[in-house]
Design a protein around this motif. Structure first.
Motif, PDB file in Angstrom:
ATOM      1  N   GLU A 111      -8.908  16.589  -6.321  1.00  0.00           N
ATOM      2  CA  GLU A 111      -8.949  15.987  -5.097  1.00  0.00           C
ATOM      3  C   GLU A 111      -8.146  14.673  -5.317  1.00  0.00           C
ATOM      4  OE1 GLU A 111     -11.858  16.926  -1.759  1.00  0.00           O
ATOM      5  OE2 GLU A 111     -13.083  16.716  -3.749  1.00  0.00           O
ATOM      6  N   ARG A 112      -8.300  14.073  -6.496  1.00  0.00           N
ATOM      7  CA  ARG A 112      -7.954  12.608  -6.746  1.00  0.00           C
ATOM      8  C   ARG A 112      -6.586  12.542  -7.081  1.00  0.00           C
ATOM      9  NH1 ARG A 112     -12.612   9.617  -9.529  1.00  0.00           N
ATOM     10  NH2 ARG A 112     -14.493  10.363  -8.565  1.00  0.00           N
ATOM     11  N   LYS A 113      -6.057  13.410  -7.298  1.00  0.00           N
ATOM     12  CA  LYS A 113      -4.558  13.248  -7.937  1.00  0.00           C
ATOM     13  C   LYS A 113      -3.553  12.792  -6.751  1.00  0.00           C
ATOM     14  CE  LYS A 113      -1.101  15.537 -10.745  1.00  0.00           C
ATOM     15  NZ  LYS A 113      -0.622  17.141 -11.269  1.00  0.00           N
ATOM     16  N   VAL A 114      -3.542  13.512  -5.643  1.00  0.00           N
ATOM     17  CA  VAL A 114      -2.579  13.116  -4.514  1.00  0.00           C
ATOM     18  C   VAL A 114      -3.123  11.600  -3.983  1.00  0.00           C
ATOM     19  CG1 VAL A 114      -1.648  13.475  -2.279  1.00  0.00           C
ATOM     20  CG2 VAL A 114      -1.830  15.333  -3.936  1.00  0.00           C
ATOM     21  N   PRO A 115      -4.330  11.401  -3.733  1.00  0.00           N
ATOM     22  CA  PRO A 115      -4.607  10.093  -3.022  1.00  0.00           C
ATOM     23  C   PRO A 115      -4.308   8.943  -4.061  1.00  0.00           C
ATOM     24  CG  PRO A 115      -6.543  11.593  -2.679  1.00  0.00           C
ATOM     25  CD  PRO A 115      -5.481  12.386  -3.544  1.00  0.00           C
ATOM     26  N   LEU A 116      -4.551   9.356  -5.417  1.00  0.00           N
ATOM     27  CA  LEU A 116      -4.095   8.119  -6.455  1.00  0.00           C
ATOM     28  C   LEU A 116      -2.603   7.707  -6.384  1.00  0.00           C
ATOM     29  CD1 LEU A 116      -6.800   8.681  -9.308  1.00  0.00           C
ATOM     30  CD2 LEU A 116      -6.680   6.794  -7.799  1.00  0.00           C
ATOM     31  N   MET A 117      -1.945   8.875  -6.495  1.00  0.00           N
ATOM     32  CA  MET A 117      -0.543   8.765  -6.374  1.00  0.00           C
ATOM     33  C   MET A 117      -0.135   7.768  -5.212  1.00  0.00           C
ATOM     34  SD  MET A 117       0.853  12.375  -7.318  1.00  0.00           S
ATOM     35  CE  MET A 117       1.018  13.147  -9.095  1.00  0.00           C
ATOM     36  N   ILE A 118      -0.548   8.330  -3.969  1.00  0.00           N
ATOM     37  CA  ILE A 118      -0.341   7.386  -2.661  1.00  0.00           C
ATOM     38  C   ILE A 118      -0.809   6.113  -3.066  1.00  0.00           C
ATOM     39  CG2 ILE A 118      -0.942   7.132  -0.407  1.00  0.00           C
ATOM     40  CD1 ILE A 118      -0.919  10.318  -0.199  1.00  0.00           C
ATOM     41  N   GLN A 119      -1.895   5.949  -3.437  1.00  0.00           N
ATOM     42  CA  GLN A 119      -2.600   4.408  -3.783  1.00  0.00           C
ATOM     43  C   GLN A 119      -1.534   3.714  -4.609  1.00  0.00           C
ATOM     44  OE1 GLN A 119      -4.835   3.386  -1.928  1.00  0.00           O
ATOM     45  NE2 GLN A 119      -5.766   1.586  -2.980  1.00  0.00           N
ATOM     46  N   CYS A 120      -1.050   4.414  -5.617  1.00  0.00           N
ATOM     47  CA  CYS A 120       0.125   3.389  -6.547  1.00  0.00           C
ATOM     48  C   CYS A 120       1.083   3.200  -5.756  1.00  0.00           C
ATOM     49  CB  CYS A 120       0.295   4.392  -7.628  1.00  0.00           C
ATOM     50  SG  CYS A 120      -1.068   4.597  -8.936  1.00  0.00           S
ATOM     51  N   ILE A 121       1.592   3.955  -4.687  1.00  0.00           N
ATOM     52  CA  ILE A 121       2.817   3.581  -4.143  1.00  0.00           C
ATOM     53  C   ILE A 121       2.445   2.282  -2.974  1.00  0.00           C
ATOM     54  CG2 ILE A 121       4.262   4.400  -2.205  1.00  0.00           C
ATOM     55  CD1 ILE A 121       4.067   7.263  -3.667  1.00  0.00           C
ATOM     56  N   LEU A 122       1.217   2.349  -2.428  1.00  0.00           N
ATOM     57  CA  LEU A 122       0.750   1.308  -1.588  1.00  0.00           C
ATOM     58  C   LEU A 122       0.624   0.122  -2.415  1.00  0.00           C
ATOM     59  CD1 LEU A 122      -1.791   3.514   0.629  1.00  0.00           C
ATOM     60  CD2 LEU A 122       0.612   2.638   1.303  1.00  0.00           C
ATOM     61  N   LEU A 123       0.150  -0.017  -3.488  1.00  0.00           N
ATOM     62  CA  LEU A 123       0.069  -0.987  -4.038  1.00  0.00           C
ATOM     63  C   LEU A 123       1.312  -1.800  -4.715  1.00  0.00           C
ATOM     64  CD1 LEU A 123      -3.091   0.038  -6.353  1.00  0.00           C
ATOM     65  CD2 LEU A 123      -3.046  -1.912  -4.608  1.00  0.00           C
ATOM     66  N   LEU A 124       2.080  -1.121  -4.977  1.00  0.00           N
ATOM     67  CA  LEU A 124       3.516  -1.426  -5.147  1.00  0.00           C
ATOM     68  C   LEU A 124       4.339  -1.909  -3.856  1.00  0.00           C
ATOM     69  CD1 LEU A 124       5.278   1.446  -7.249  1.00  0.00           C
ATOM     70  CD2 LEU A 124       5.076  -0.716  -7.848  1.00  0.00           C
ATOM     71  N   LEU A 125       4.076  -1.471  -2.895  1.00  0.00           N
ATOM     72  CA  LEU A 125       4.583  -2.087  -1.465  1.00  0.00           C
ATOM     73  C   LEU A 125       3.880  -3.317  -1.366  1.00  0.00           C
ATOM     74  CD1 LEU A 125       5.915  -1.516   1.105  1.00  0.00           C
ATOM     75  CD2 LEU A 125       3.983  -0.705   2.066  1.00  0.00           C
ATOM     76  N   ILE A 126       2.735  -3.476  -1.752  1.00  0.00           N
ATOM     77  CA  ILE A 126       1.776  -4.842  -1.593  1.00  0.00           C
ATOM     78  C   ILE A 126       2.582  -5.930  -2.454  1.00  0.00           C
ATOM     79  CG2 ILE A 126      -0.344  -6.225  -2.089  1.00  0.00           C
ATOM     80  CD1 ILE A 126      -0.536  -4.939   0.558  1.00  0.00           C
ATOM     81  N   ILE A 127       2.642  -5.581  -3.667  1.00  0.00           N
ATOM     82  CA  ILE A 127       3.184  -6.240  -4.607  1.00  0.00           C
ATOM     83  C   ILE A 127       4.628  -6.796  -4.361  1.00  0.00           C
ATOM     84  CG2 ILE A 127       4.108  -6.368  -7.095  1.00  0.00           C
ATOM     85  CD1 ILE A 127       1.712  -4.579  -7.714  1.00  0.00           C
ATOM     86  N   LYS A 128       5.578  -5.743  -3.736  1.00  0.00           N
ATOM     87  CA  LYS A 128       6.868  -6.268  -3.382  1.00  0.00           C
ATOM     88  C   LYS A 128       7.166  -7.079  -2.170  1.00  0.00           C
ATOM     89  CE  LYS A 128       9.070  -4.147  -6.938  1.00  0.00           C
ATOM     90  NZ  LYS A 128      10.012  -5.203  -7.965  1.00  0.00           N
ATOM     91  N   MET A 129       6.166  -6.586  -0.979  1.00  0.00           N
ATOM     92  CA  MET A 129       6.327  -7.228   0.088  1.00  0.00           C
ATOM     93  C   MET A 129       5.480  -8.115   0.743  1.00  0.00           C
ATOM     94  SD  MET A 129       9.134  -5.113   0.957  1.00  0.00           S
ATOM     95  CE  MET A 129       9.530  -5.447   2.843  1.00  0.00           C
ATOM     96  N   VAL A 130       4.388  -8.482   0.025  1.00  0.00           N
ATOM     97  CA  VAL A 130       3.377  -9.243   0.827  1.00  0.00           C
ATOM     98  C   VAL A 130       3.065 -10.433  -0.044  1.00  0.00           C
ATOM     99  CG1 VAL A 130       0.698  -9.303   1.711  1.00  0.00           C
ATOM    100  CG2 VAL A 130       2.225  -7.322   1.742  1.00  0.00           C
ATOM    101  N   PHE A 131       2.985 -10.294  -1.405  1.00  0.00           N
ATOM    102  CA  PHE A 131       2.716 -11.690  -2.266  1.00  0.00           C
ATOM    103  C   PHE A 131       3.687 -11.748  -3.280  1.00  0.00           C
ATOM    104  CE2 PHE A 131      -1.700  -9.923  -1.117  1.00  0.00           C
ATOM    105  CZ  PHE A 131      -1.908 -11.171  -0.489  1.00  0.00           C
ATOM    106  N   ASP A 132       4.025 -13.190  -3.466  1.00  0.00           N
ATOM    107  CA  ASP A 132       5.041 -13.337  -4.377  1.00  0.00           C
ATOM    108  C   ASP A 132       4.280 -14.110  -5.634  1.00  0.00           C
ATOM    109  OD1 ASP A 132       7.026 -15.825  -5.239  1.00  0.00           O
ATOM    110  OD2 ASP A 132       8.170 -14.177  -4.470  1.00  0.00           O
ATOM    111  N   ALA A 133       5.226 -13.692  -7.026  1.00  0.00           N
ATOM    112  CA  ALA A 133       4.432 -14.204  -8.029  1.00  0.00           C
ATOM    113  C   ALA A 133       4.592 -15.651  -8.027  1.00  0.00           C
ATOM    114  CB  ALA A 133       5.268 -13.746  -9.212  1.00  0.00           C
ATOM    115  N   TYR A 134       5.516 -16.389  -7.387  1.00  0.00           N
ATOM    116  CA  TYR A 134       5.781 -17.692  -7.607  1.00  0.00           C
ATOM    117  C   TYR A 134       4.856 -18.536  -6.331  1.00  0.00           C
ATOM    118  CZ  TYR A 134       9.674 -16.868 -10.586  1.00  0.00           C
ATOM    119  OH  TYR A 134      10.410 -16.457 -11.592  1.00  0.00           O
ATOM    120  N   ASP A 135       4.684 -17.930  -4.995  1.00  0.00           N
ATOM    121  CA  ASP A 135       3.768 -18.589  -4.029  1.00  0.00           C
ATOM    122  C   ASP A 135       2.411 -18.190  -3.943  1.00  0.00           C
ATOM    123  OD1 ASP A 135       6.249 -19.704  -3.123  1.00  0.00           O
ATOM    124  OD2 ASP A 135       6.512 -18.017  -1.828  1.00  0.00           O
TER     125      ASP A 135
END
Length: 201
Positions: A76-100
């Motif tokens: 049961e964990r495989k698909v939810p964890l894959m989706i979670q990884c994609i959502l975390l990438l979205l946060i890293i790319k769109m919400v927070f900046d490494a400089y700010d």
């Protein structure tokens, strides 16, 4: 006692940890951040890491891919964890900046590494505790924040060590995990946060 132990699994659910970590940062940071910006960032984190996974859960449940929010089996964990990884990438790319916002940016990078490690464990047929991963990661992040900002948050850190024990006891009480699965989960949550510290501390 049974209700108290079971309550820990719900109050300290891994889906809540990214939002909790963001709240803790905004509480303790000495930097001035506009209230509107703070709310916008927190709202974005809550939507991406909490609301979307909950909606996805109901979709996956209706499709028969998962049975419960606790993801009791390895399969049961495989698909939810894959989706979670994609959502975390979205946060890293769109919400927070490494400089700010380097602290929050690398906090989520650490969470992403933990999620990838948990996914690898699933591929290896090892069921680690996602609850323990989440609370351990938050605890390490809080410790590093106290060092970084040179602030005394010892009562908070003590509380989170208690929460680690509460979660572990809860998962053992419900026979959801073994001691080894909890220990592995603890280090999968803690080590990535410790590694990414080198990039912003």
């Amino acid at each position: 006692m049974d209700r108290f132990l079971r309550l820990g699994a719900y109050l300290l659910h891994p889906l809540l940890m990214p939002t909790l970590g963001t709240i803790l940062y905004f509480i303790f940071t000495p930097r001035y951040i506009e209230m509107d910006l703070m709310r916008a960032k927190l709202f974005a984190v809550a939507i991406v890491t909490l609301l979307i996974p909950i909606i996805t859960f109901f979709l996956l449940k209706n499709l028969g891919i998962i049975n419960s929010i606790h993801l009791e089996t390895i399969k049961e964990r495989k698909v939810p964890l894959m989706i979670q990884c994609i959502l975390l990438l979205l946060i890293i790319k769109m919400v927070f900046d490494a400089y700010d916002s380097p602290e929050l940016y690398y906090f989520f990078v650490g969470i992403l590494f933990s999620a990838i490690a948990a996914l690898l464990m699933v591929i290896l047929k090892v069921k680690v505790s996602l609850h323990q991963i989440g609370i351990a990661g938050i605890t390490m992040f809080l410790i590093v924040l106290s060092i970084h900002f040179k602030i005394n948050v010892l009562p908070w850190i003590s509380a989170f060590f208690f929460f680690n024990g509460w979660v572990a006891s809860s998962r053992l009480h419900t026979e959801s995990h073994s001691y080894l699965e909890l220990i592995i989960g603890f280090f999968i949550g803690l080590i990535p946060q410790l590694i990414v510290v080198n990039f912003w501390l």
